[in-house]
Structures are given as structure tokens and as C-alpha cells.
Scaffold this motif. Structure first.
Motif, PDB file in Angstrom:
ATOM      1  N   GLN A 156       0.947  -1.250  -0.092  1.00 32.67           N
ATOM      2  CA  GLN A 156       0.071  -0.028  -0.054  1.00 32.67           C
ATOM      3  C   GLN A 156       0.958   1.333  -0.090  1.00 32.67           C
ATOM      4  OE1 GLN A 156      -2.419  -0.660   3.526  1.00 32.67           O
ATOM      5  NE2 GLN A 156      -3.709  -1.666   2.439  1.00 32.67           N
ATOM      6  N   THR A 157       2.215   1.128  -0.393  1.00 36.01           N
ATOM      7  CA  THR A 157       2.925   2.149  -0.501  1.00 36.01           C
ATOM      8  C   THR A 157       3.186   2.674  -1.840  1.00 36.01           C
ATOM      9  OG1 THR A 157       5.046   0.916  -0.373  1.00 36.01           O
ATOM     10  CG2 THR A 157       4.306   1.750   1.536  1.00 36.01           C
ATOM     11  N   LEU A 158       3.864   3.918  -2.074  1.00 38.40           N
ATOM     12  CA  LEU A 158       4.082   4.137  -3.634  1.00 38.40           C
ATOM     13  C   LEU A 158       5.574   4.244  -3.736  1.00 38.40           C
ATOM     14  CD1 LEU A 158       1.891   7.625  -3.451  1.00 38.40           C
ATOM     15  CD2 LEU A 158       1.276   5.455  -4.287  1.00 38.40           C
ATOM     16  N   GLY A 159       5.668   3.872  -4.882  1.00 37.49           N
ATOM     17  CA  GLY A 159       7.305   3.446  -5.429  1.00 37.49           C
ATOM     18  C   GLY A 159       7.350   3.883  -6.858  1.00 37.49           C
ATOM     19  N   ASP A 160       8.549   3.979  -7.434  1.00 36.68           N
ATOM     20  CA  ASP A 160       8.844   4.456  -8.642  1.00 36.68           C
ATOM     21  C   ASP A 160       8.215   5.684  -9.020  1.00 36.68           C
ATOM     22  OD1 ASP A 160       9.882   4.275 -11.375  1.00 36.68           O
ATOM     23  OD2 ASP A 160       8.014   3.317 -12.151  1.00 36.68           O
ATOM     24  N   CYS A 161       8.429   6.669  -8.321  1.00 37.57           N
ATOM     25  CA  CYS A 161       7.807   7.980  -8.519  1.00 37.57           C
ATOM     26  C   CYS A 161       8.547   8.789  -9.361  1.00 37.57           C
ATOM     27  CB  CYS A 161       7.811   8.508  -7.054  1.00 37.57           C
ATOM     28  SG  CYS A 161       6.586   7.932  -5.796  1.00 37.57           S
ATOM     29  N   ARG A 162       7.931   9.650 -10.207  1.00 36.69           N
ATOM     30  CA  ARG A 162       8.471  10.375 -11.401  1.00 36.69           C
ATOM     31  C   ARG A 162       7.887  11.971 -11.132  1.00 36.69           C
ATOM     32  NH1 ARG A 162       7.498   6.168 -16.152  1.00 36.69           N
ATOM     33  NH2 ARG A 162       8.868   4.637 -15.254  1.00 36.69           N
ATOM     34  N   VAL A 163       8.788  12.838 -11.006  1.00 35.30           N
ATOM     35  CA  VAL A 163       8.195  14.272 -11.268  1.00 35.30           C
ATOM     36  C   VAL A 163       7.903  14.457 -12.658  1.00 35.30           C
ATOM     37  CG1 VAL A 163       9.085  16.449 -10.874  1.00 35.30           C
ATOM     38  CG2 VAL A 163       9.850  14.771  -9.198  1.00 35.30           C
ATOM     39  N   LEU A 164       6.400  14.962 -12.868  1.00 35.48           N
ATOM     40  CA  LEU A 164       6.106  15.147 -14.045  1.00 35.48           C
ATOM     41  C   LEU A 164       6.217  16.705 -14.376  1.00 35.48           C
ATOM     42  CD1 LEU A 164       2.947  13.046 -14.209  1.00 35.48           C
ATOM     43  CD2 LEU A 164       5.177  12.506 -15.263  1.00 35.48           C
ATOM     44  N   ASP A 165       6.025  17.540 -13.203  1.00 34.98           N
ATOM     45  CA  ASP A 165       6.141  18.991 -13.202  1.00 34.98           C
ATOM     46  C   ASP A 165       6.601  19.728 -11.957  1.00 34.98           C
ATOM     47  OD1 ASP A 165       5.865  21.446 -14.468  1.00 34.98           O
ATOM     48  OD2 ASP A 165       3.743  21.701 -13.755  1.00 34.98           O
ATOM     49  N   GLU A 166       7.330  20.537 -12.051  1.00 35.01           N
ATOM     50  CA  GLU A 166       8.015  21.039 -10.719  1.00 35.01           C
ATOM     51  C   GLU A 166       8.137  22.710 -10.848  1.00 35.01           C
ATOM     52  OE1 GLU A 166      11.918  20.906  -7.727  1.00 35.01           O
ATOM     53  OE2 GLU A 166      11.805  19.710  -9.312  1.00 35.01           O
ATOM     54  N   ALA A 167       7.399  23.311 -10.049  1.00 38.38           N
ATOM     55  CA  ALA A 167       7.501  24.777 -10.189  1.00 38.38           C
ATOM     56  C   ALA A 167       7.520  25.225  -9.043  1.00 38.38           C
ATOM     57  CB  ALA A 167       6.203  25.292 -10.939  1.00 38.38           C
ATOM     58  N   PRO A 168       8.449  26.234  -8.601  1.00 32.99           N
ATOM     59  CA  PRO A 168       9.549  26.431  -9.512  1.00 32.99           C
ATOM     60  C   PRO A 168      10.796  25.460  -9.485  1.00 32.99           C
ATOM     61  CG  PRO A 168       9.964  27.953  -7.518  1.00 32.99           C
ATOM     62  CD  PRO A 168       8.446  27.209  -7.622  1.00 32.99           C
ATOM     63  N   GLY A 169      11.491  25.325 -10.466  1.00 30.42           N
ATOM     64  CA  GLY A 169      12.537  24.181 -10.547  1.00 30.42           C
ATOM     65  C   GLY A 169      13.828  24.665  -9.631  1.00 30.42           C
ATOM     66  N   GLY A 170      14.545  23.456  -9.169  1.00 27.96           N
ATOM     67  CA  GLY A 170      15.827  23.574  -8.820  1.00 27.96           C
ATOM     68  C   GLY A 170      15.834  24.152  -7.363  1.00 27.96           C
ATOM     69  N   TYR A 171      14.662  24.175  -6.689  1.00 30.48           N
ATOM     70  CA  TYR A 171      14.762  24.506  -5.069  1.00 30.48           C
ATOM     71  C   TYR A 171      14.456  23.231  -4.182  1.00 30.48           C
ATOM     72  CZ  TYR A 171      14.781  29.432  -6.652  1.00 30.48           C
ATOM     73  OH  TYR A 171      14.966  30.558  -7.173  1.00 30.48           O
ATOM     74  N   GLY A 172      14.383  22.161  -4.762  1.00 34.06           N
ATOM     75  CA  GLY A 172      14.212  20.829  -3.921  1.00 34.06           C
ATOM     76  C   GLY A 172      12.757  20.566  -3.734  1.00 34.06           C
ATOM     77  N   PHE A 173      11.557  21.148  -4.275  1.00 31.84           N
ATOM     78  CA  PHE A 173      10.407  20.671  -4.214  1.00 31.84           C
ATOM     79  C   PHE A 173      10.144  19.207  -4.653  1.00 31.84           C
ATOM     80  CE2 PHE A 173       9.644  25.289  -4.158  1.00 31.84           C
ATOM     81  CZ  PHE A 173       9.075  25.333  -3.130  1.00 31.84           C
ATOM     82  N   GLY A 174      10.742  19.019  -5.756  1.00 27.72           N
ATOM     83  CA  GLY A 174      10.323  17.663  -6.334  1.00 27.72           C
ATOM     84  C   GLY A 174      11.104  16.526  -5.552  1.00 27.72           C
ATOM     85  N   ARG A 175      12.467  16.575  -4.969  1.00 31.41           N
ATOM     86  CA  ARG A 175      12.911  15.590  -4.100  1.00 31.41           C
ATOM     87  C   ARG A 175      12.143  15.650  -2.833  1.00 31.41           C
ATOM     88  NH1 ARG A 175      17.832  17.491  -4.175  1.00 31.41           N
ATOM     89  NH2 ARG A 175      17.420  18.852  -2.276  1.00 31.41           N
ATOM     90  N   SER A 176      11.449  16.769  -2.325  1.00 31.49           N
ATOM     91  CA  SER A 176      10.796  16.748  -1.082  1.00 31.49           C
ATOM     92  C   SER A 176       9.560  15.996  -1.391  1.00 31.49           C
ATOM     93  CB  SER A 176      10.594  18.017  -0.380  1.00 31.49           C
ATOM     94  OG  SER A 176       9.732  18.069   0.807  1.00 31.49           O
ATOM     95  N   ALA A 177       8.955  16.145  -2.314  1.00 32.95           N
ATOM     96  CA  ALA A 177       7.610  15.330  -2.666  1.00 32.95           C
ATOM     97  C   ALA A 177       7.773  14.174  -2.938  1.00 32.95           C
ATOM     98  CB  ALA A 177       6.804  16.150  -3.866  1.00 32.95           C
ATOM     99  N   ILE A 178       8.930  13.676  -3.453  1.00 36.83           N
ATOM    100  CA  ILE A 178       8.974  11.831  -3.727  1.00 36.83           C
ATOM    101  C   ILE A 178       9.534  11.475  -2.193  1.00 36.83           C
ATOM    102  CG2 ILE A 178      10.724  10.445  -4.563  1.00 36.83           C
ATOM    103  CD1 ILE A 178      11.020  12.265  -6.897  1.00 36.83           C
ATOM    104  N   GLU A 179      10.094  12.083  -1.225  1.00 39.59           N
ATOM    105  CA  GLU A 179      10.397  11.546  -0.211  1.00 39.59           C
ATOM    106  C   GLU A 179       9.122  11.337   0.726  1.00 39.59           C
ATOM    107  OE1 GLU A 179      12.997  14.232   1.573  1.00 39.59           O
ATOM    108  OE2 GLU A 179      14.983  13.374   0.232  1.00 39.59           O
ATOM    109  N   ALA A 180       7.972  12.476   0.487  1.00 39.05           N
ATOM    110  CA  ALA A 180       6.861  12.271   1.354  1.00 39.05           C
ATOM    111  C   ALA A 180       6.097  11.297   0.735  1.00 39.05           C
ATOM    112  CB  ALA A 180       6.123  13.710   1.320  1.00 39.05           C
ATOM    113  N   ALA A 181       6.125  11.134  -0.375  1.00 42.33           N
ATOM    114  CA  ALA A 181       5.153  10.110  -1.236  1.00 42.33           C
ATOM    115  C   ALA A 181       5.683   8.658  -0.969  1.00 42.33           C
ATOM    116  CB  ALA A 181       5.407  10.224  -2.755  1.00 42.33           C
ATOM    117  N   HIS A 182       6.984   8.478  -0.911  1.00 38.27           N
ATOM    118  CA  HIS A 182       7.179   7.164  -0.230  1.00 38.27           C
ATOM    119  C   HIS A 182       6.813   6.888   1.284  1.00 38.27           C
ATOM    120  CE1 HIS A 182       9.707   6.231  -3.610  1.00 38.27           C
ATOM    121  NE2 HIS A 182      10.398   7.204  -3.562  1.00 38.27           N
TER     122      HIS A 182
END
Length: 172
Positions: free
Chosen positions: A114-140
Motif C-alpha cells: 500500500q505504499t507508493l514507489g517508482d515516483c516520477r516528477v512530471l512537473d515542478e514549479a519553480p524548479g531547482g529548489y528541492g520541491f521535487g525531491r521533498s515530494a518524492i520522499e513524502a510520497a514514499h
């Protein structure tokens, strides 16, 4: 009569000759160096027409073709929104404090536990500030309901807003 009494007598059994270990080790080391050099040389065969001029030799670094982007997940196997048992609660990236907020669209696969894996960032705004990495860690760390089909890819958006001193960061 033997007048050479100080000479040694010849042994009855001849001792075998020892192999020249120093030469064998040196040749093996040289062969290893040659094999390493040969494995790191890139040969490129260029067909040459007898009337054609020689191709120019580039003196700059070799150009490497970037890896192709992975194909997007099939639309038929994507659920519009997951049903959460434990919602993702990302930490606000400290590198993005001057930005004020952000948004990340993730696409993840539902696993058997029931967990999420193989997460891919489809869109990140604004990019380069670590939002995508933080969202993937939270999704796991998140969990979906038990009736969610295993292997189906789910897509969802994580929105960030600037945390206030007395309020923890929130994701919607």
C-alpha cells in the motif's frame, strides 16, 4: 689421480630449475596494463571513399548524446487521484524559503504493501529548489487504501506554501 680435491662432486640427481618469477610477474603486470589501455580506447570505423578528403580531427572533448527521457506512463493505467490512508506530508525545503511556495506533480506506482514507489516528477514549479525531491520522499512515506489496485500508477499534485513560524508546513 685427482688433483682437484677442492672441487665439488656432481650430484646424482639434478635439481629442477626454478622458473624466473620476477619475469613472470613483470610480464603479467605489463599484460594487465595493456589490457586496461585497450579496453579504454574507443575505435570508430568511418567508411572512407577514395576520392573524399580526410575528415577533420576535433581537438575538443568528445560529445556525448544525452540519455533519452523515459517514456511517460500509459494513460489507460493511470488513476486520476489516489485514495489516501496516510497522506503525503512533505517537509518544506530550506533552499526555497525565499521563493514563497511551489507545486509538484508526481506520478507513482502502487506497491503491494500500500505504499507508493517508482515516483516520477512530471512537473515542478519553480524548479531547482528541492520541491521535487521533498515530494518524492513524502510520497514514499504515504499509504493508499487497501482497495487500491497494485501496479496502477496514480498521479497527484503536492502544493507548498511558505511556513509561518508557529505553523508546520502543509501539503494539499
Amino acid at each position: 689421480m685427482d688433483l682437484g680435491g677442492d672441487r665439488r662432486k656432481a650430484p646424482l640427481v639434478e635439481e629442477p630449475r626454478r622458473p624466473p618469477w620476477r619475469w613472470i610477474v613483470a610480464l603479467a603486470a605489463a599484460a594487465a596494463v595493456v589490457a586496461w589501455i585497450a579496453s579504454n580506447i574507443r575505435f570508430e570505423l568511418i567508411p572512407v571513399h577514395p576520392d573524399a578528403a580526410a575528415p577533420p580531427v576535433s581537438e575538443g572533448p568528445a560529445r556525448v548524446r544525452p540519455a533519452p527521457e523515459p517514456p511517460p506512463p500509459p494513460a489507460a493505467a493511470t488513476s486520476p487521484r489516489p485514495r489516501w490512508l496516510i497522506q503525503p506530508s512533505p517537509e518544506y525545503p530550506t533552499t526555497a524559503l525565499e521563493v514563497g511556495g511551489g507545486e509538484v506533480v508526481l506520478n507513482c506506482g502502487v506497491q503491494g504493501d500500500q505504499t507508493l514507489g517508482d515516483c516520477r516528477v512530471l512537473d515542478e514549479a519553480p524548479g531547482g529548489y528541492g520541491f521535487g525531491r521533498s515530494a518524492i520522499e513524502a510520497a514514499h512515506r504515504a499509504k493508499v487504501t487497501p482497495d487500491s489496485p497494485i501496479g496502477v500508477r496514480v498521479q497527484f499534485t503536492v502544493r507548498y506554501r511558505l511556513p509561518y513560524p508557529d505553523e508546520p508546513p502543509q501539503a494539499r
